[in-house]
Design an enzyme around this catalytic site. Sequence first.
Site, short mmCIF file in Angstrom:
data_model
loop_
_atom_site.label_atom_id
_atom_site.label_comp_id
_atom_site.label_asym_id
_atom_site.label_seq_id
_atom_site.Cartn_x
_atom_site.Cartn_y
_atom_site.Cartn_z
N TYR A 1 -6.08 2.34 7.58
CA TYR A 1 -5.31 1.14 7.25
C TYR A 1 -5.26 0.07 8.33
CZ TYR A 1 -1.57 4.14 9.21
OH TYR A 1 -0.83 4.98 9.98
N LYS B 1 11.25 2.99 1.53
CA LYS B 1 11.30 4.42 1.27
C LYS B 1 11.75 4.68 -0.16
CE LYS B 1 10.50 6.66 5.26
NZ LYS B 1 11.32 7.73 5.72
N GLU C 1 0.82 -1.22 0.00
CA GLU C 1 0.00 0.00 0.00
C GLU C 1 0.85 1.26 0.00
OE1 GLU C 1 -1.67 -0.02 4.32
OE2 GLU C 1 -2.24 -1.95 3.46
N CYS D 1 27.97 41.34 12.44
CA CYS D 1 28.65 42.27 13.35
C CYS D 1 30.05 42.62 12.84
CB CYS D 1 28.74 41.68 14.75
SG CYS D 1 29.88 40.29 14.85
N CYS E 1 32.01 38.23 10.10
CA CYS E 1 30.59 37.96 10.34
C CYS E 1 29.75 38.95 9.53
CB CYS E 1 30.28 38.10 11.82
SG CYS E 1 28.52 38.08 12.19
N LYS F 1 2.63 4.57 1.19
CA LYS F 1 3.01 5.15 2.47
C LYS F 1 2.74 6.65 2.33
CE LYS F 1 6.55 5.15 6.00
NZ LYS F 1 6.38 6.53 6.44
N CYS G 1 27.61 39.60 19.41
CA CYS G 1 27.07 39.73 18.04
C CYS G 1 25.54 39.75 18.12
CB CYS G 1 27.55 38.57 17.19
SG CYS G 1 26.68 38.42 15.61
N ASP H 1 2.35 10.46 3.11
CA ASP H 1 3.14 11.35 3.96
C ASP H 1 2.20 12.31 4.69
OD1 ASP H 1 5.36 12.30 5.13
OD2 ASP H 1 6.05 13.48 3.42
N CYS I 1 31.25 32.78 14.60
CA CYS I 1 31.45 34.20 14.89
C CYS I 1 31.76 34.23 16.39
CB CYS I 1 30.16 34.98 14.62
SG CYS I 1 30.18 36.61 15.38
S1 IVH Z 1 1.03 0.95 9.20
C1 IVH Z 1 2.34 -0.81 13.10
N1 IVH Z 1 0.38 1.82 6.79
O1 IVH Z 1 4.03 5.70 8.42
C2 IVH Z 1 2.09 -0.28 11.74
N2 IVH Z 1 1.56 3.30 8.22
O2 IVH Z 1 6.72 5.26 9.41
C3 IVH Z 1 1.85 1.17 11.77
N3 IVH Z 1 1.98 5.50 7.25
O3 IVH Z 1 3.26 6.16 11.80
C4 IVH Z 1 1.69 1.87 10.54
N4 IVH Z 1 1.00 5.13 5.32
O4 IVH Z 1 1.91 7.46 10.07
C5 IVH Z 1 0.99 2.11 7.96
N5 IVH Z 1 -0.27 2.43 4.67
C6 IVH Z 1 0.31 2.74 5.82
C7 IVH Z 1 0.89 4.00 6.05
C8 IVH Z 1 1.52 4.23 7.27
C9 IVH Z 1 1.65 6.00 6.06
C10 IVH Z 1 2.74 6.20 8.29
C11 IVH Z 1 2.14 6.14 9.67
C12 IVH Z 1 3.21 5.56 10.54
C13 IVH Z 1 4.44 5.85 9.74
C14 IVH Z 1 5.56 4.91 10.09
#
Ligand code: IVH
Length: 677
Positions: free
Chosen positions: A221, A310, A111, A407, A404, A113, A427, A115, A422
């Site tokens: 989720y 990531k 799924e 100053c 600096c 992730k 300053c 932000d 500095c």
């Molecule tokens: S599961 C124990 N699923 O990522 C499992 N987290 O780096 C907990 N996040 O704190 C998280 N999308 O804020 C999960 N599909 C997803 C997510 C997700 C974003 C975030 C969440 C978590 C952080 C961890």
Amino acid sequence: MTSPRERYLALVATIERHAEAYFVHDAPTIPDSEFDELVKERSALEHAHPELTQLSSPMVGAPASTVFDPVTHAEAMLSLDNVFDEVELRAWAQRLQRGLGEDVVPTFSVEPKIDGLALAITYRDGVMVQAATRGDGRVGEDVTDNVRTIASVPLSLGFVVGHLEVRGEVYLAKADFIALNDVQRAKGEKEFANPRNAAAGSLRQKDSNVSRQRPLSFLAYQVVDLTANLALSTHHQMLGQLRHWGFTVAAETVSVAGEDAMVAAVASFEARRYDLPYDVDGTVIKLDDLASRERLGTTSRAPRWAIARKFPPEERTTRLLAIEVSIGRTGRATPYAVLEPVIVAGSTVSMATLHNEDQVREKGVRPGDLVIVRKAGDVIPEVVGAVPEEGRTRGPAWTFPAQCPNCSGPLERVGDESDTYCVNASCPAQQRQQIIHFASRGALDIEGLGEQRVHQLLDAGLIRDVADLFTLRVEDLLGLEGFAELSARGLVDAIATAANAPLSRWLVALGIRHVGPVAARELSRAFTSYEALASAHLEELEAVDGIGPVIAQSVFAYVRDDDAVARTASLTASGIRLEEVVVASDLDATLAGRAIVVTGGVEGYSRDGAAAAIVARGGTCPGSVSAKTYCVVVGDAPGATKLTKARQLGIPLIEASEFEVLLRTGVWSTTLAEGEK
Ligand code: IVH
């Protein structure tokens, strides 16, 4: 050479600081990628030296703020371990496979992730009763009123008996973020740097009517079934249940069987990352079968059954217009790039830190160059390096200024340090930053004294140094723009309240180099007053648990510095105590002159509370066991190092239930036998 222990403590302190900036202030101080590196280094140290884990709290994040009520999560909100490439991802899958047994073909949920910010919504008998942010994972903030305004959060689930939590991510879709910034611009208000900041700011509004006007979304989720007995057996079913209740779940989520299909699904996600309606910084891969999850369990920070892959950050090229230098509170002169504005990962970048002289040299960038810019973690912009341009003559290499910019005092780079300073303590740029730091959340947390206010007070000549804050009167403020009787009184009161802060906060606020919250806590526990700290010998400072030679030297030098001496003198002259705890005078000094170490949780006391109780009876509560220790109070989950050391030295170990007796009488009745605990 720093020892692993010192490095570990330094890392823990740094991570704590950055995590607080990220989670509490929504103002990350380093790119996510660098944060991830720190966390990685910490895990490596923990694997090599498992005993070090005793020294840190398992929760990444920071304590909840004072704006919202704290909420203790029914089940900790863990974070996720990260992998950064296919090799690491496969290694995780193979570890999982070994845990499950070789004959099982695992099904994975892959799924996005997102932000945004993690949120836990509590339902009792199908009715939403509370919503809380993640906070430090254990305690979050009560944002119920604001969450009620989010259209995609159902306020009731229909017929469900019992207690459950729905967890997911609050975020702003990219289109909504752009629209929100259009509105902000039209109103002449500050625009948000990125969707995550905008979501965080919107969710943590004091006025839910403001949140209501923000187009927040929620993607669910996870269901944490506390007493509802839903009989779900897979993640897939869980998502189905969530959808059935009216939650939105990520449409892009796929279920795949086996490692290869999982790796392919992750790659396909990465290829589409910028096409998604929201900002993603990776994918999350989870084991589908809930019973197997139970078997695999979690580490103190993250589940073993899930992983975050990531994505590398997005990169753009732009022109480096100039390199300038800014002066921080310690006098550190930080070079930064002035860039031709460019949109990177959703927002405009026109400046990026270059950290220090060596970094500028290593990156090999010169004013006028075409450079690569990225936003690691989609947050903080950084210059990666220069792009060669055929046929163009480059400008001269940049050299660090000798003076600096503020100053005109000399800028100096000392010894083998990479930073330039500095060195003029008066300053104005430094003093400005010091006062801003002094009042900030991590330090004395003076409400109503933000950056703008500090500028205003300085410019009006009302303050020159932090000590001047404590002599401010309501009348002084009344003439200033934006101050009325009530707000002026509010600020004066907030400053007066801050004056009573414990020594540990003062030590952070004073801005002693290398002294962060962890070191400050250890120092205040060991010395309990600024006076005692200031008269300590260097060896005494070094003997404090968690204080290495660098910190000890820095403290030793600070307390002898003329400006610091003058400052503490004027603070004490304003009646400020600079002591760790307020000693209740009607208590008997049952522990006078005795050093009592507390390890683990003692019922009825916080960590600082137990120390305060000892100090209030004339004792001290150092952070480590030595030959001088009178006894060690052993609470819940005690530290192995302290126990071992106490046993080696033959120091009595006392059961936590005897703590009250110890406080009252200075003695105890039974000592824990060898082998207990
Ligand atoms: S599961 C124990 N699923 O990522 C499992 N987290 O780096 C907990 N996040 O704190 C998280 N999308 O804020 C999960 N599909 C997803 C997510 C997700 C974003 C975030 C969440 C978590 C952080 C961890």
